[in-house]
Enzyme design. Structure first.
Site, PDB file in Angstrom:
ATOM      1  N   GLU A  35      39.963  25.860  32.381  1.00  0.00           N
ATOM      2  CA  GLU A  35      40.289  26.183  33.781  1.00  0.00           C
ATOM      3  C   GLU A  35      39.110  25.783  34.657  1.00  0.00           C
ATOM      4  O   GLU A  35      37.970  26.170  34.390  1.00  0.00           O
ATOM      5  CB  GLU A  35      40.601  27.671  33.992  1.00  0.00           C
ATOM      6  CG  GLU A  35      41.060  27.908  35.432  1.00  0.00           C
ATOM      7  CD  GLU A  35      41.354  29.359  35.825  1.00  0.00           C
ATOM      8  OE1 GLU A  35      41.959  29.565  36.885  1.00  0.00           O
ATOM      9  OE2 GLU A  35      40.956  30.270  35.077  1.00  0.00           O
ATOM     10  N   GLU A  60      33.146  27.623  36.555  1.00  0.00           N
ATOM     11  CA  GLU A  60      33.088  28.215  37.897  1.00  0.00           C
ATOM     12  C   GLU A  60      31.678  28.007  38.428  1.00  0.00           C
ATOM     13  O   GLU A  60      30.704  28.225  37.717  1.00  0.00           O
ATOM     14  CB  GLU A  60      33.452  29.710  37.812  1.00  0.00           C
ATOM     15  CG  GLU A  60      33.223  30.526  39.061  1.00  0.00           C
ATOM     16  CD  GLU A  60      33.935  29.994  40.311  1.00  0.00           C
ATOM     17  OE1 GLU A  60      35.149  29.815  40.288  1.00  0.00           O
ATOM     18  OE2 GLU A  60      33.226  29.736  41.305  1.00  0.00           O
ATOM     19  N   ASP A  87      29.095  23.228  38.979  1.00  0.00           N
ATOM     20  CA  ASP A  87      30.104  22.446  39.678  1.00  0.00           C
ATOM     21  C   ASP A  87      30.772  21.511  38.674  1.00  0.00           C
ATOM     22  O   ASP A  87      30.069  20.841  37.884  1.00  0.00           O
ATOM     23  CB  ASP A  87      29.435  21.635  40.796  1.00  0.00           C
ATOM     24  CG  ASP A  87      30.470  21.098  41.755  1.00  0.00           C
ATOM     25  OD1 ASP A  87      31.359  20.335  41.299  1.00  0.00           O
ATOM     26  OD2 ASP A  87      30.421  21.441  42.932  1.00  0.00           O
ATOM     27  N   ASP A 109      40.085  25.164  46.167  1.00  0.00           N
ATOM     28  CA  ASP A 109      39.731  25.137  47.587  1.00  0.00           C
ATOM     29  C   ASP A 109      40.390  23.917  48.242  1.00  0.00           C
ATOM     30  O   ASP A 109      40.270  22.800  47.739  1.00  0.00           O
ATOM     31  CB  ASP A 109      38.214  25.056  47.754  1.00  0.00           C
ATOM     32  CG  ASP A 109      37.517  26.280  47.169  1.00  0.00           C
ATOM     33  OD1 ASP A 109      38.111  27.371  47.236  1.00  0.00           O
ATOM     34  OD2 ASP A 109      36.399  26.153  46.638  1.00  0.00           O
ATOM     35  N   ASP A 145      49.011  27.735  47.029  1.00  0.00           N
ATOM     36  CA  ASP A 145      49.847  28.202  48.146  1.00  0.00           C
ATOM     37  C   ASP A 145      49.794  27.182  49.285  1.00  0.00           C
ATOM     38  O   ASP A 145      50.519  27.319  50.257  1.00  0.00           O
ATOM     39  CB  ASP A 145      49.308  29.530  48.685  1.00  0.00           C
ATOM     40  CG  ASP A 145      47.909  29.330  49.240  1.00  0.00           C
ATOM     41  OD1 ASP A 145      47.036  28.868  48.483  1.00  0.00           O
ATOM     42  OD2 ASP A 145      47.705  29.581  50.446  1.00  0.00           O
ATOM     43  N   THR A 182      47.014  34.649  39.033  1.00  0.00           N
ATOM     44  CA  THR A 182      45.582  34.718  39.324  1.00  0.00           C
ATOM     45  C   THR A 182      45.366  35.771  40.412  1.00  0.00           C
ATOM     46  O   THR A 182      46.319  36.279  41.007  1.00  0.00           O
ATOM     47  CB  THR A 182      45.062  33.359  39.834  1.00  0.00           C
ATOM     48  OG1 THR A 182      45.439  33.196  41.200  1.00  0.00           O
ATOM     49  CG2 THR A 182      45.587  32.193  39.013  1.00  0.00           C
ATOM     50  N   GLU A 183      44.087  36.063  40.702  1.00  0.00           N
ATOM     51  CA  GLU A 183      43.794  37.020  41.776  1.00  0.00           C
ATOM     52  C   GLU A 183      44.358  36.525  43.111  1.00  0.00           C
ATOM     53  O   GLU A 183      44.991  37.285  43.849  1.00  0.00           O
ATOM     54  CB  GLU A 183      42.278  37.240  41.924  1.00  0.00           C
ATOM     55  CG  GLU A 183      41.671  38.230  40.941  1.00  0.00           C
ATOM     56  CD  GLU A 183      41.190  37.578  39.649  1.00  0.00           C
ATOM     57  OE1 GLU A 183      41.392  36.358  39.457  1.00  0.00           O
ATOM     58  OE2 GLU A 183      40.598  38.307  38.813  1.00  0.00           O
ATOM     59  N   TYR A 184      44.113  35.242  43.426  1.00  0.00           N
ATOM     60  CA  TYR A 184      44.607  34.707  44.695  1.00  0.00           C
ATOM     61  C   TYR A 184      46.133  34.739  44.737  1.00  0.00           C
ATOM     62  O   TYR A 184      46.739  35.056  45.753  1.00  0.00           O
ATOM     63  CB  TYR A 184      44.116  33.263  44.902  1.00  0.00           C
ATOM     64  CG  TYR A 184      42.792  33.182  45.606  1.00  0.00           C
ATOM     65  CD1 TYR A 184      41.628  33.674  45.018  1.00  0.00           C
ATOM     66  CD2 TYR A 184      42.682  32.610  46.870  1.00  0.00           C
ATOM     67  CE1 TYR A 184      40.404  33.602  45.662  1.00  0.00           C
ATOM     68  CE2 TYR A 184      41.451  32.535  47.526  1.00  0.00           C
ATOM     69  CZ  TYR A 184      40.316  33.034  46.918  1.00  0.00           C
ATOM     70  OH  TYR A 184      39.111  32.959  47.561  1.00  0.00           O
ATOM     71  N   GLU A 185      46.741  34.408  43.615  1.00  0.00           N
ATOM     72  CA  GLU A 185      48.211  34.353  43.558  1.00  0.00           C
ATOM     73  C   GLU A 185      48.819  35.726  43.813  1.00  0.00           C
ATOM     74  O   GLU A 185      49.825  35.841  44.530  1.00  0.00           O
ATOM     75  CB  GLU A 185      48.619  33.841  42.166  1.00  0.00           C
ATOM     76  CG  GLU A 185      50.096  33.601  41.994  1.00  0.00           C
ATOM     77  CD  GLU A 185      50.379  32.878  40.682  1.00  0.00           C
ATOM     78  OE1 GLU A 185      49.430  32.588  39.928  1.00  0.00           O
ATOM     79  OE2 GLU A 185      51.557  32.592  40.421  1.00  0.00           O
TER      80      GLU A 185
END
Ligand SMILES: C[S@@+](CC[C@H](N)C(=O)[O-])C[C@H]1O[C@@H](n2cnc3c(N)ncnc32)[C@H](O)[C@@H]1O
Length: 204
Positions: A35, A60, A87, A109, A145, A182-185
């Protein structure tokens, strides 16, 4: 905006040091899923719990969030999940050719300004790296999204020779089975924002 450093960040990372991958050593035998941009790690921890036969590698660049992902893995005692802090542009050259079965990009992002397009994780130069790292028939699973980023990515994947066997503009309505959020999802789903997902495959 500068993010505040978490309390005792370096100490907490040091307590999880055993979970950092050693990319100078050979990767463990067996399937490898990566990931890129794991954030706080809900997704990759859940994958590792559900699929113990797969080796997971989470990349990450932000210490403040990777520490939370690593603490989850430590607390769950997961043996098949390792982390790389950095990165992906710098990490990718350290990964071997034709080794991974799957790469996940979750809510990357968007870098909306045209001048920053090269930083998008679905820009052509990143896709070339994924192609090199993936085995023949390997897959990229990309969720977002952000419709402009998704449309941009549909083009870059096609331009870079990937096939797109599975594309949805509303994942939760059309393909909810087996989806790991995921957290954002979770946040976007609560707000009723549709989630786009594509699966891209590479032929070598
Ligand atoms: C919008 S957040 C999404 C986090 C998580 N995937 C989720 O869906 O909840 C994007 C994450 O990707 C990380 N990221 C972005 N570009 C990266 C890069 N080039 N290399 C490593 N991490 C990156 C960011 O630091 C951030 O934590």
């Amino acid at each position: 905006m500068r993010m505040r450093t978490r309390n005792n960040l370096e100490g907490r990372l040091a307590e999880c040091a055993a979970l950092f991958a050693d990319l100078e050593a050979p990767l463990p035998e067996g399937p490898l899923h990566i990931e890129v941009g794991c954030g706080k790690g809900r997704f990759i921890n859940e994958c590792a719990r559900l699929f113990p036969e797969v080796n997971f590698l989470a990349v990450e660049r932000v210490s403040n969030v990777i520490v939370l992902a690593m603490e989850k893995a430590r607390d769950a005692g997961l043996k098949n999940l390792k982390f790389v802090r950095g990165d992906f542009a710098a990490v990718a050259p350290l990964l071997p050719d034709s080794r991974a079965e799957r790469i996940y990009l979750n809510f990357s992002d968007p870098w909306p300004k045209k001048d920053n397009a090269k930083r998008r994780l679905t820009y052509g130069s990143f896709l070339e790296q994924y192609k090199r790292i993936l085995k023949n028939g390997g897959e990229i699973w990309f969720k977002t999204d952000n419709r402009p980023l998704f449309d941009f990515s549909l083009e870059t994947f096609a331009e870079n020779g990937f096939e797109l066997p599975d594309v949805t503009f509303d994942l939760h309505a059309e393909r909810p089975e087996g989806n790991i959020m995921t957290e954002y999802e979770q946040r976007f789903a609560q707000m009723g924002i549709p989630i786009c997902r594509l699966v891209a495959t590479v032929k070598k």
